[in-house]
Design an enzyme around this catalytic site. Sequence first.
Site, PDB file in Angstrom:
ATOM      1  N   ASP B 317       0.855  -1.181   0.000  1.00 28.58           N
ATOM      2  CA  ASP B 317       0.000   0.000   0.000  1.00 28.58           C
ATOM      3  C   ASP B 317       0.888   1.226   0.000  1.00 28.58           C
ATOM      4  O   ASP B 317       1.929   1.238   0.637  1.00 28.58           O
ATOM      5  CB  ASP B 317      -0.843   0.018   1.276  1.00 28.58           C
ATOM      6  N   GLU B 358      -1.676  18.884   7.958  1.00 30.93           N
ATOM      7  CA  GLU B 358      -1.551  19.620   6.703  1.00 30.93           C
ATOM      8  C   GLU B 358      -1.522  21.118   6.963  1.00 30.93           C
ATOM      9  O   GLU B 358      -0.672  21.831   6.435  1.00 30.93           O
ATOM     10  CB  GLU B 358      -2.717  19.269   5.768  1.00 30.93           C
ATOM     11  N   GLU B 390     -20.102  19.633   4.349  1.00 29.29           N
ATOM     12  CA  GLU B 390     -20.853  20.192   3.234  1.00 29.29           C
ATOM     13  C   GLU B 390     -19.991  21.104   2.370  1.00 29.29           C
ATOM     14  O   GLU B 390     -19.985  21.001   1.144  1.00 29.29           O
ATOM     15  CB  GLU B 390     -22.075  20.981   3.744  1.00 29.29           C
ATOM     16  N   THR B 391     -19.256  22.011   3.023  1.00 28.31           N
ATOM     17  CA  THR B 391     -18.533  23.024   2.237  1.00 28.31           C
ATOM     18  C   THR B 391     -17.211  22.505   1.712  1.00 28.31           C
ATOM     19  O   THR B 391     -16.773  22.874   0.629  1.00 28.31           O
ATOM     20  CB  THR B 391     -18.262  24.254   3.091  1.00 28.31           C
ATOM     21  N   ARG B 392     -16.579  21.701   2.515  1.00 32.41           N
ATOM     22  CA  ARG B 392     -15.284  21.137   2.148  1.00 32.41           C
ATOM     23  C   ARG B 392     -14.202  22.187   1.948  1.00 32.41           C
ATOM     24  O   ARG B 392     -13.332  22.036   1.095  1.00 32.41           O
ATOM     25  CB  ARG B 392     -15.404  20.277   0.885  1.00 32.41           C
ATOM     26  N   ASP B 552      -5.200  -4.480   6.224  1.00 31.41           N
ATOM     27  CA  ASP B 552      -5.811  -4.381   7.532  1.00 31.41           C
ATOM     28  C   ASP B 552      -7.325  -4.253   7.473  1.00 31.41           C
ATOM     29  O   ASP B 552      -7.990  -4.469   8.456  1.00 31.41           O
ATOM     30  CB  ASP B 552      -5.211  -3.230   8.341  1.00 31.41           C
TER      31      ASP B 552
END
Lengths: 534, 715, 160
Positions: B317, B358, B390-392, B552
């Site tokens: 992965d 971030e 909703e807005t992201r 996993d």
Amino acid sequence: MDIIQLALVIIVTLGFALLFGKYLARMIVYEVRPLEKTLGRVENGFYKIIGIDKYEQMTWKQYLYALLLTNGIAAGFVFAVFMLQNYMPLNPMPAFSGDLAFMQAASFVTNTDLQHYAGDQQLSLLSQMVSLIFVMFVAPASGIAAAFAFIRGFIRKNFGLGNFYVDFTRIIITLLLPVAFFSAILLIAMGSPQTMEPSITTGTIEGKSQTMVTGPVASLESIKQLGSNGGGYYGANSAHPFENPTGVSNIFETFLMLVIPFSFPIAYAHLLGKGRGVSILAAMVIGFGVMLILGLFHESGPSGVETRFGSFGTVLFNVASIATNTGALNSSLLGMNHDAIISLFVGMFVQAIPGADGTGMMTMIVYIILTLFIVGLMVGKTPEFMSMKINPKDIKLAVLVFLAHPALILIPTVVAYTTGSAESLFDKSTPLSFTQILYEFTSAAANNGSDYLGTAANTPFWNWSTGLVMLIGRYLPIGLMLAIAGSFTMKDRKEIVEPIKTQGPVFVGILVVVTFILTALTFFPVLAMGPFSI
Amino acid sequence: MTTKNSVSIINGKMLADSVTKLNPTYLAKKNPVMFTVEMGFFIVFAIALIPSTNSEFVNESRIFYLESSIILIVTVWFATFSESLSEAQAKAKVDSLKNLEKEVMARKLISGYDLIKKDQELVSINDIPTEKMVTSSSLKMGDKVLVRAGEIIPRDGIITAGKAFIDESMMTGESNPVFKEKDDPVLGGTKVTNDRLEIEITAEAGKSFLDEMVGLIESATRPKTQNEIALTLLLAGLSLIFVIVIGTMLFLGYFLGYRMDISVLIALLVALMPTTIGGLLPAIGVSGINRLARDNIVVKSGKGIEAAGDCDVLILDKTGTITEGTRRAIEFVPMTNFTEEEVGQVAFAASFNDSTHEGKSIIELAEQKSFDPQFMEEILASRPIEFSSETRFSGIEFVAKKKMNITRTSDDKISKRLSDLEVSNQQIRILKGSVDSMLKIVTSVNEAELRWKSQEISKHGGTPLVVAINDEAIGLVSLKDNLKENICEKLEEVKVSGINTIMITGDNYLTAQVIAKEANVDQIMAEAKPTDKLNRVIEEQNKGHIVGMIGDGTNDAPALAKADVGLAMNRGTAAAREAANMVDLDSDPSKILKVVKLGKQLLMTRGAITTFSIANDIAKYFAILPAMFMRENPKMGLLNIMQLHNPETAVLSTLIFNALVIPLLIPISLKGVKYKPEAPQKTFLKNMLIYGFGGIVFPFAGIKVIDIILSLVMK
Amino acid sequence: MALSRNTSKIVSPAIRVTVIMIITTGVVYPLLVTAIGQTALPYQSNGSQVMLDGKVVGSKLIAQEFDSPKFFHSRPSSDSASGVDPDITVEEANSQILSISDATGIPVNTLKTLVELDMERNRNANAIVFAPDYVNVLELSVELVKNYPQAYQQEINGEK
């Protein structure tokens, strides 16, 4: 002189092995051969008579069964002829005793050709021709057919190993018979007799009379050598001037013995990778070279050696004969130096440098599998052969092949001593007499056929014991090796390369060393007690 | 460290166990080679005890028989000792692992409560405590738990109330948080990033795989791997050959007039048989399990370890194995009319209230480049705009004061822009978000330019974020997932050993390709869904490859079960742990590389000691054969190249050497032979030289030295 | 009954292949080689018989016993592998020259030359490299009789 002779033998053998190898490869995978149309038509005629469908494939078990059955019937025929030769035409001779007939039938059908009789004194011309020449085709054809099936096991996946009757017919009709035919004509030209007269009686210079046994000697001689048989028309075998008339015939017969066994690695190279095949060839040549050097270390003769061959021609012929498990000797073993005797033992212990027609190649591959497994783990991967994993079953079978050989030599040798059969041949147990007895069983187990005891061994004990050893020594390994091939046809082949490539100088070196060490560890004590102490 | 451990492990119990293992019925079943040696001991010991045995085959002194029999039984004991030692080590490790097995604390909700939604918060109606902290393993099916932002979901379940973004990157490799609400299933081991959820547990706790490991360690239940079976067959075959060789020698020697002695023959037989590898084989097998356990990996079947050595394809992965799984800002990309510094300032402001990795990384990058905004007061006074499902997007919001405390410089476009806005007394929003979500609110932008620039960022392996002031896009921030430390080197090692690596990721092809190149991965599977793993495993296996993978999630379970080497993460779902043949308690996916290395080492150790064992035999012949035959046959003197003191010392020193080699090689068996990532052919040659050639030479020296010592002692 | 039919189906090709191969390899092949040998190479096919004065006096390839001291003698049969080794080494031949010269009166040098000539002939027959130097006893004896008929009158007429 000797060097030129040796170089010629090597060059001519390898040159013809290149041709024959390519031909064998085509036979194995049914590719077009020269004169394919004609050959195909002849073969189809044979298939029709035999009553088989040439496209029918056999599993390893069916293949083995057909081989055993055909060999059994052929041996039965040989046995019957030996038992009944007094009733048959063409110079009838007294019938063989039951034990001798059993032993000889086993001996010829197993490609051993150990002889407890003298052909020129005890076999009728009919026996020599119809039973001996015939069975001398059957035995090598069976070995070569087994090797064909064995090699197919590594090429094909989830498919049969071929059809025994098809292989058997093709090998006799399109390989052994034509080569034996031309070689027989050449041997006549060199001086071998070929007549339907059982003997010739002439006067001598001094006016006395001399009777010489003759017959179809050349036609027997050629297949005897080509088919790694080794059973002589005469008791003296290849030392007899009618079987091996000149120095030229000596070298020609040496070539005939070597050519098919050395063709197999070439066929292998064509089918399964050039490097792999050439490496097997190299390992065989090295092993053969070691035998030759050991044999030539001291001069052999002049006692027991024929004048026209000299020491070199004698050793070269005998080493080639033992290495290919032909077993025809052109001298008396008593005339050979004991180092040379050790060299002959090595050839019979290893059975694969280059070994008999077909079975030599198979045995060599078993050594490769064992070597790969013993040292191959050291790279950190489950050992693979031809990109296929070696699993416990393969190891079991390979170990059994390897185990059968010393068991078949050592245990009967002890039995010979404990039953008193050994002492009955000699006054005293000396290293020499021990060597002779050990040699007898080694020769039988390796399906070699050279003998150190001769007609003295024509007693029930020696006939029954060597007969059994030859049968087990032939068919047990062939069965086990076909089972290995059967196991490999079930395997997945990886696309990627093996962890240890079975090619290149390093691998050849390791293969030779491991094979030598395994052999030495097994036979060191008896070699020390026997030929080493002479 | 290791030595210390092993010393502390040698105790009464372990020694008693090693003696119990001398039981012939046990050896006959488990170790044919050692069984034969023990039979030899019984024979020689009987000869030593029975007085005045008069036989053709008994010629030596009683002391000699006693000495030989003692050496023989000690040889067997050395072998059982090595096995017991490695078992004891492994068991000790299991105990410590039991303590170590990581548990997650969970807030179990007590029945008889009720939750209502008040001001967007889930609270209890009555003020009594509604939750109880328990360990995850104590949870049963049907239990309800509460999981708050930043907490790990303790086990698989279904959301019964609330909605939230869930970080499933460790499970699925998908780096963007996934939005989930009522009736959605959730995976154990995933993390709730915002809000809180009420979850009903739907899975049973995993069967304790540590128990399975104990079964692998204990000799009674330990199954042999294919490789061990093949090797045992080979060793048994070789032993049988030597039994035949030596057995027939007794008679042949006798008939040839040699004085044959049974004990000398038994000594030769024991010396020739592959006792070294035969004795150490069980210990090597257990040591593999033990050494993985030292790395907190629990092995459930021996097959997995063995396959690990053969593994030639690894499916990895991206997130968690190759990359850290956390993205960091690495670059500011301005739109036309703006500078890099300006983008940095705006990004700083937009991330001011963002406490995620971030967000922090954006501030760090801006500070590092000295792009601090010159309107800090406004930022400090601003109101945060939280990231919502909703807005992201997220950022800050403030109303500019009349007098902005900005040291205005003519070229600071941002300040100018802000003061322009201030004039209109507008509310100022500084925002950042994904390209698609931001395009919905920014109107003043050249969309083609924005899309092109974001694509460029993707091409370099980054994820683009757009920063904007109100409706105007200023530029982009490039976020990039960092490669794990040393991953490049590790993957290079893997590659050199001939293993193909495949990186599987939900990222788009461009990003995946860049990371693959940086990390030294051979192939990629981009935009992959979890089910693609299984297909890839089957596809590779059909080509004949041995496939290793980690996983996993429940989605991974079929692929883990199908893979030859399946390493499950402990924090993963029970289904994954069931399916895999190993579980990593630390949940570190990159450990698969260690597993592969160890698998190889294990096979190498077996091969090396086998080769060594067989190579040793040559010297032993040269030591014992002259001793047996020289009296009657002077010609055998030629073989006496070692010039040992006398026949008696020759036999004893060979036997002693043979016995001593076993404990000498215990450390190598337990630690494994040295493994260096390199081309297999090179490893082969090196080991062949050390264990093959060395195996031939070493015993000549060893036996000679022991012989010299014996000759001095016996004087 | 089904079993026996099945068995015969399996056994039948094995029997048939044996029979056809007995005919092909055990009868046709040797007869064909004989036919060709007798036609094209009758001398070798019939045992390389040596003629002297129109009479067959033995095979070049088979040693014969000589009683008379006037002839070269083959190796004692116990010393060779075949028992009928027709050849002797050049040294062996040379060592016999003196006594033969005594018995026959043929000059030593002539005998030496005859030995050399026979050796040369064998050398060429073996393409020089394929065999050591040797002398064929019967051929040498025939040469002697041909060249010195008087010396051997007694022997070839069987008078002692």
